[in-house]
Design a protein around this motif. Structure first.
Motif, PDB file in Angstrom:
ATOM      1  N   SER A 237       0.825  -1.222   0.000  1.00  0.00           N
ATOM      2  CA  SER A 237       0.000   0.000   0.000  1.00  0.00           C
ATOM      3  C   SER A 237       0.854   1.264   0.000  1.00  0.00           C
ATOM      4  O   SER A 237       0.366   2.362  -0.288  1.00  0.00           O
ATOM      5  N   ASN A 269      -2.639  10.786   4.999  1.00  0.00           N
ATOM      6  CA  ASN A 269      -3.078  10.232   3.715  1.00  0.00           C
ATOM      7  C   ASN A 269      -3.484   8.775   3.889  1.00  0.00           C
ATOM      8  O   ASN A 269      -2.889   8.041   4.694  1.00  0.00           O
ATOM      9  N   ALA A 271      -3.812   4.917   2.404  1.00  0.00           N
ATOM     10  CA  ALA A 271      -3.015   4.083   1.510  1.00  0.00           C
ATOM     11  C   ALA A 271      -3.650   2.700   1.420  1.00  0.00           C
ATOM     12  O   ALA A 271      -3.860   2.041   2.445  1.00  0.00           O
ATOM     13  N   THR A 272      -3.951   2.288   0.189  1.00  0.00           N
ATOM     14  CA  THR A 272      -4.511   0.956  -0.055  1.00  0.00           C
ATOM     15  C   THR A 272      -3.777   0.317  -1.217  1.00  0.00           C
ATOM     16  O   THR A 272      -3.016   0.982  -1.942  1.00  0.00           O
ATOM     17  N   LYS A 275      -5.014   2.023  -4.267  1.00  0.00           N
ATOM     18  CA  LYS A 275      -4.503   3.391  -4.371  1.00  0.00           C
ATOM     19  C   LYS A 275      -3.311   3.539  -3.438  1.00  0.00           C
ATOM     20  O   LYS A 275      -3.432   4.052  -2.324  1.00  0.00           O
ATOM     21  N   LEU A 277       0.188   4.788  -1.719  1.00  0.00           N
ATOM     22  CA  LEU A 277       0.791   6.084  -1.413  1.00  0.00           C
ATOM     23  C   LEU A 277       2.256   6.046  -1.850  1.00  0.00           C
ATOM     24  O   LEU A 277       3.017   5.177  -1.413  1.00  0.00           O
ATOM     25  N   ASN A 292       4.874  13.461  -1.638  1.00  0.00           N
ATOM     26  CA  ASN A 292       3.926  12.343  -1.734  1.00  0.00           C
ATOM     27  C   ASN A 292       2.708  12.763  -2.530  1.00  0.00           C
ATOM     28  O   ASN A 292       2.350  13.949  -2.574  1.00  0.00           O
ATOM     29  N   ASN A 293       2.102  11.768  -3.192  1.00  0.00           N
ATOM     30  CA  ASN A 293       0.838  12.049  -3.858  1.00  0.00           C
ATOM     31  C   ASN A 293      -0.242  12.275  -2.810  1.00  0.00           C
ATOM     32  O   ASN A 293      -0.262  11.644  -1.760  1.00  0.00           O
ATOM     33  N   GLN A 295      -3.521  12.082  -1.004  1.00  0.00           N
ATOM     34  CA  GLN A 295      -4.709  11.236  -0.813  1.00  0.00           C
ATOM     35  C   GLN A 295      -5.213  11.471   0.607  1.00  0.00           C
ATOM     36  O   GLN A 295      -5.081  10.629   1.490  1.00  0.00           O
ATOM     37  N   ARG A 297      -6.837  11.812   4.010  1.00  0.00           N
ATOM     38  CA  ARG A 297      -7.829  11.043   4.756  1.00  0.00           C
ATOM     39  C   ARG A 297      -8.571  11.971   5.715  1.00  0.00           C
ATOM     40  O   ARG A 297      -8.062  13.005   6.144  1.00  0.00           O
ATOM     41  N   ASP A 330      -2.494  17.597  -6.445  1.00  0.00           N
ATOM     42  CA  ASP A 330      -1.978  16.248  -6.695  1.00  0.00           C
ATOM     43  C   ASP A 330      -0.889  15.801  -5.729  1.00  0.00           C
ATOM     44  O   ASP A 330      -0.680  14.607  -5.529  1.00  0.00           O
ATOM     45  N   TYR A 331      -0.141  16.754  -5.168  1.00  0.00           N
ATOM     46  CA  TYR A 331       0.989  16.340  -4.341  1.00  0.00           C
ATOM     47  C   TYR A 331       1.205  17.313  -3.173  1.00  0.00           C
ATOM     48  O   TYR A 331       0.715  18.444  -3.168  1.00  0.00           O
TER      49      TYR A 331
END
Length: 438
Positions: A237, A269, A271-272, A275, A277, A292-293, A295, A297, A330-331
């Motif tokens: 992930s 963020n 992480a899966t 998707k 990280l 980092n991108n 995402q 949470r 995005d980042y």
């Protein structure tokens, strides 16, 4: 006027009157003695109080510590004008009013120009001494104030840095135990591996948390170990990419900065496997970047904000270079300054205080030397003038030592207050500014 100054003027007036009465007065009567005392007190108090009031006024409006050059120029102009007026007034009262040796027309016709010129020079010497003493008193006050301020700054910086470093130990332990707690439920075998890895990482935390800076190479090795620990929990992930230039490895960053920023990436963020990280650590334009991108949470509870704030504050105590944060849709990227020189907060403050104290000692010695020279000039030259006028009034020779020594005093003063020191202090500031920018 202060009582101390009043008593000093009284003693000076009495001593002067006794000298002139016994040396220059032919008829030593009580009337002549009282007249001599009256005239001496008039000169002492008018010239002394006049110059003292000017000095006090200028100290309030133009302190030496804030505007040295401007104050010096204004002092010269003001004492020239004031002493010219005061001397002409005192001599007028002496020769026209008290002694009645001349009329008003005779006094202003030029007959007493030589006496006026001589008295003005004596008054200027006394005035220069008063202003020099005022400068020395303010210099002592300023020096004491600066020493107190530097001690407070040093204690504050040291305490602040220790406080920031002490945040790291419980912060890391708390977060690691949270991760371990999650792993125990999710994957007990991974929890065992995590526990073994955590002991190694925690040893590094204990070793490095008391340091101001560590090499980029050491920090990267620790970050890789910490990333392995994170991979133990998150598996595929989370993915890490390291791309740091070799020439940057021997330079310096704040210790545990990467670990704190990696924590932030995971904390803020999701992480899966679907998707993942992606976290990239690389060097760019004298900075170590963590990107980092994005995402984001949803936060169940508000973040403590220790991680990034801690890094920013520690860097602010070590360098003028800032920690930069870039965020887009995005980042998210954080840029840490990479330092070429390894400063030490406590030792730097101590060294700077020691060097400043040494410079201050040297400076005070130079200033004392100048004022010793000036005071000697103010004492010796008037006696030479008196001796010259008593022994050979037709052969004026006191001009030569007065002019020669006077030029030497001016040159000495220029070397202490103007040309030499301004240039040296300017160069010191330039060097310190260059060092702080690194």
């Amino acid at each position: 006027m202060k009582r101390k100054n009043f008593i000093t003027l009284c003693w000076i007036s009495l001593a002067t009157s006794l000298f002139f009465f016994f040396v220059f007065t032919e008829e030593k009567t009580l009337d002549n003695f009282m007249l001599t005392i009256l005239i001496s007190f008039m000169y002492s108090f008018l010239l002394g109080i006049g110059n003292g009031l000017i000095n006090d006024f200028l100290n309030k409006k133009f302190p030496w510590s804030e505007a040295t050059t401007k104050r010096a120029v204004i002092s010269i102009i003001s004492i020239l004008i004031a002493n010219f007026i005061l001397v002409y007034f005192c001599n007028y009262m002496n020769f026209v009013v008290f002694q009645k040796s001349a009329t008003t027309e005779e006094y202003f016709s030029g007959k007493y120009n030589y006496i006026n010129w001589f008295t003005i020079n004596i008054a200027l010497l006394i005035s220069a001494f008063l202003h020099a003493r005022g400068f020395m008193e303010e210099l002592k006050k300023t020096s004491k104030k600066e020493v107190v301020e530097q001690k407070l700054i040093a204690k504050s910086a040291n305490a602040q840095f220790e406080s920031l470093k002490n945040q790291l130990d419980p912060h890391f332990l708390f977060n690691s135990l949270n991760v371990l707690s999650s792993l125990i439920d999710e994957n007990p075998k991974q929890a065992q591996k995590f526990t073994a890895s955590m002991s190694k990482i925690y040893r590094y935390v204990l070793e490095q948390k008391d340091k101001e800076l560590v090499t980029v190479e050491d920090e990267l090795e620790f970050a890789k170990t910490y990333c392995d620990l994170l991979k133990t929990r998150f598996e595929d992930s989370v993915d890490f990419i390291f791309d740091v230039e070799k020439e940057d490895l021997r330079r310096f960053v704040v210790p545990l900065s990467l670990q704190l920023l990696l924590e932030n990436c995971i904390k803020h963020n999701f992480a899966t496997s679907a998707k993942p990280l992606f976290i990239r650590i690389f060097s760019e334009n004298d900075t170590l970047c963590i990107e980092n991108n994005l995402q984001v949470r949803e936060q169940i509870k508000e973040s403590s904000g220790i991680g990034l704030a801690n890094i920013v504050q520690r860097y602010s105590l070590l360098t003028k270079r800032n920690v930069f944060i870039e965020k887009s849709e995005d980042y998210f990227k954080v840029k840490l300054p990479i330092l070429s020189v390894k400063p030490n907060v406590v030792s730097d403050i101590t060294d700077d205080k020691d060097k400043a104290y040494e410079r201050a000692q040297k400076r005070v010695k130079e200033i004392k030397s100048f004022y010793g020279n000036l005071i000697s000039y103010c004492i010796v030259i008037p006696f030479l003038i008196i001796i010259n006028l008593i022994t050979s009034p037709d052969n004026i020779w006191f001009f030569f030592p007065m002019l020669g020594w006077g030029i030497g005093v001016v040159a000495h003063g220029m070397s202490v207050f103007a040309i030499g020191k301004n240039w040296e202090e300017r160069k010191i500031r330039e060097i310190l500014e260059k060092r702080n920018k690194q």
